[in-house]
Motif scaffolding. Structure first.
Motif, short mmCIF file in Angstrom:
data_model
loop_
_atom_site.label_atom_id
_atom_site.label_comp_id
_atom_site.label_asym_id
_atom_site.label_seq_id
_atom_site.Cartn_x
_atom_site.Cartn_y
_atom_site.Cartn_z
N PRO A 25 0.82 -1.22 0.00
CA PRO A 25 0.00 0.00 0.00
C PRO A 25 0.85 1.26 0.00
O PRO A 25 1.95 1.29 0.59
N LEU A 26 0.36 2.30 -0.66
CA LEU A 26 1.06 3.57 -0.67
C LEU A 26 1.30 4.07 0.75
O LEU A 26 2.38 4.60 1.07
N GLU A 27 0.32 3.88 1.60
CA GLU A 27 0.44 4.36 2.98
C GLU A 27 1.59 3.67 3.72
O GLU A 27 2.25 4.30 4.57
N THR A 28 1.84 2.42 3.41
CA THR A 28 2.97 1.71 4.01
C THR A 28 4.28 2.36 3.58
O THR A 28 5.18 2.59 4.40
N CYS A 29 4.39 2.64 2.30
CA CYS A 29 5.58 3.30 1.76
C CYS A 29 5.85 4.63 2.46
O CYS A 29 6.96 4.90 2.93
N LEU A 30 4.83 5.47 2.54
CA LEU A 30 5.00 6.81 3.10
C LEU A 30 5.29 6.75 4.61
O LEU A 30 6.15 7.49 5.11
N ALA A 31 4.59 5.88 5.30
CA ALA A 31 4.81 5.76 6.75
C ALA A 31 6.20 5.24 7.06
O ALA A 31 6.88 5.74 7.98
N GLU A 32 6.65 4.24 6.30
CA GLU A 32 7.98 3.68 6.53
C GLU A 32 9.07 4.66 6.16
O GLU A 32 10.10 4.75 6.84
N ALA A 33 8.88 5.41 5.06
CA ALA A 33 9.87 6.41 4.68
C ALA A 33 10.03 7.46 5.78
O ALA A 33 11.15 7.86 6.13
N LYS A 34 8.90 7.89 6.31
CA LYS A 34 8.94 8.87 7.40
C LYS A 34 9.61 8.28 8.64
O LYS A 34 10.46 8.93 9.27
N GLU A 35 9.26 7.05 8.99
CA GLU A 35 9.85 6.40 10.17
C GLU A 35 11.36 6.24 10.00
O GLU A 35 12.12 6.36 10.97
N GLU A 39 12.55 13.20 4.81
CA GLU A 39 11.80 14.45 4.93
C GLU A 39 10.90 14.71 3.72
O GLU A 39 9.98 15.52 3.80
N GLY A 40 11.20 14.05 2.62
CA GLY A 40 10.43 14.27 1.40
C GLY A 40 10.36 13.02 0.56
O GLY A 40 11.05 12.02 0.83
N MET A 41 9.52 13.08 -0.47
CA MET A 41 9.30 11.91 -1.32
C MET A 41 9.24 12.32 -2.78
O MET A 41 8.64 13.36 -3.12
N ALA A 282 15.36 0.69 4.42
CA ALA A 282 15.25 2.15 4.40
C ALA A 282 15.97 2.76 5.60
O ALA A 282 16.69 3.76 5.48
N LYS A 283 15.79 2.16 6.76
CA LYS A 283 16.47 2.67 7.96
C LYS A 283 17.99 2.56 7.81
O LYS A 283 18.73 3.49 8.16
N LYS A 284 18.46 1.43 7.29
CA LYS A 284 19.89 1.24 7.09
C LYS A 284 20.45 2.27 6.12
O LYS A 284 21.50 2.88 6.37
#
Length: 299
Positions: A25-35, A39-41, A282-284
């Motif tokens: 889901p798009l929401e998973t992508c955006l939430a994980e990127a933020k976590e 700062e931007g996408m 992403a975190k790494k």
């Protein structure tokens, strides 16, 4: 602006082969990127194409719009025709609050064709560079009039892949054409990303950061895989690209060569999320970018 770290949705859902990560889901992508610390996408196919809606969707997750890919066909049409064809992309970009347009010539590109090995990628004849460069420069000037900076994306499977291609492109274009330095495409294309940063620092307008698994790159080159097969990997194996800090690229050297750069540094990693869990990667990647930027003295 100084330096801000962004992300590209391609680390979650592939744009060229949309079934890869298609169920994410798009929401998973955006939430994980933020976590993970973005700062931007950048633009991905699951994000709205309407600028206002795009800005609002990203704002739900505390993210800004960085910019998006636009496929040029300047080998087939004039700069004016290209500018007119880009009308909706320009409107979206401005309404969403970004100031860059990421351009790549794709009229004869093969990176999206899984059946064609990279050895078949197109090449521009020596006598064709001047005309192509002049049209790209005119297109950039028209975009500049709209308040947008053209950042050209060298890319595997296109006419601008190798270091020689990048040098020819930069020699035959003029400001306001900027270079998007993509560390992963540079290294796989045979160039040293830090060397490109030193050579073209004054014209680098945007930076994409993905790493390269050297063994997979060498296998792809030796066995002449397509771009898509290369990034997806064979069977259960991982592909050529990964996040910064998980491959062969020296990001401290790249960022030292970019001293004085102001703009976005964007995390990328074209991988199959079934093999490479998106949040840990992403975190790494973002942690590695932060550390390298700090060691290089850019933050």
């Amino acid at each position: 602006m100084s330096i801000r770290i962004g992300a590209n949705p391609i680390g979650w859902s592939n744009d060229d082969l949309q079934e890869i990560g298609g169920s994410t889901p798009l929401e998973t992508c955006l939430a994980e990127a933020k976590e993970a610390g973005a700062e931007g996408m950048e633009k991905g196919h699951k994000l709205p194409n309407n600028g206002a809606a795009l800005k609002d969707k990203l704002a739900e997750f505390g993210l800004a719009f960085v910019g998006g890919w636009y496929s040029t066909e300047l080998l087939k049409r004039s700069a004016l025709e290209e500018f007119e064809a880009a009308e909706s992309h320009i409107a979206m970009t401005k309404a969403a609050g970004a100031s860059i347009l990421i351009a790549a010539e794709t009229s004869n590109a093969i990176h999206g064709d899984r059946q064609r090995p990279l050895s078949e990628r197109p090449r521009l004849a020596k006598g064709d560079w001047a005309a192509f460069g002049a049209k790209m420069t005119e297109f950039a000037k028209r975009l500049d009039g709209e308040g947008l900076k053209l950042c050209y994306h060298h890319h595997m499977g296109t006419i601008i892949q190798s270091e020689r291609d990048i040098d020819a492109f930069m020699a035959h274009t003029k400001p306001p054409v900027h270079l998007l330095l993509d560390t992963g495409h540079a290294r796989w294309g045979g160039a040293d990303p830090a060397g490109l940063a030193r050579a073209y620092r004054e014209r680098i307008g945007h930076v994409h950061c993905k790493d390269v698994r050297e063994d997979k790159m060498r296998q792809s080159n030796a066995e002449d895989w397509s771009f898509l097969d290369s990034i997806l990997g064979q069977g259960a194996e991982l592909g050529v690209y990964t996040v910064p800090g998980d491959g062969m690229i020296d990001y401290v050297a790249v960022f030292k060569a970019l001293k004085g750069y102001s703009g976005w540094v964007v995390l990328e990693a074209e991988q199959d999320p079934k093999k490479a869990p998106t949040l840990p990667y992403a975190k790494k990647g973002i942690a590695h970018l932060r550390g390298a930027l700090k060691e290089a003295g850019l933050v």
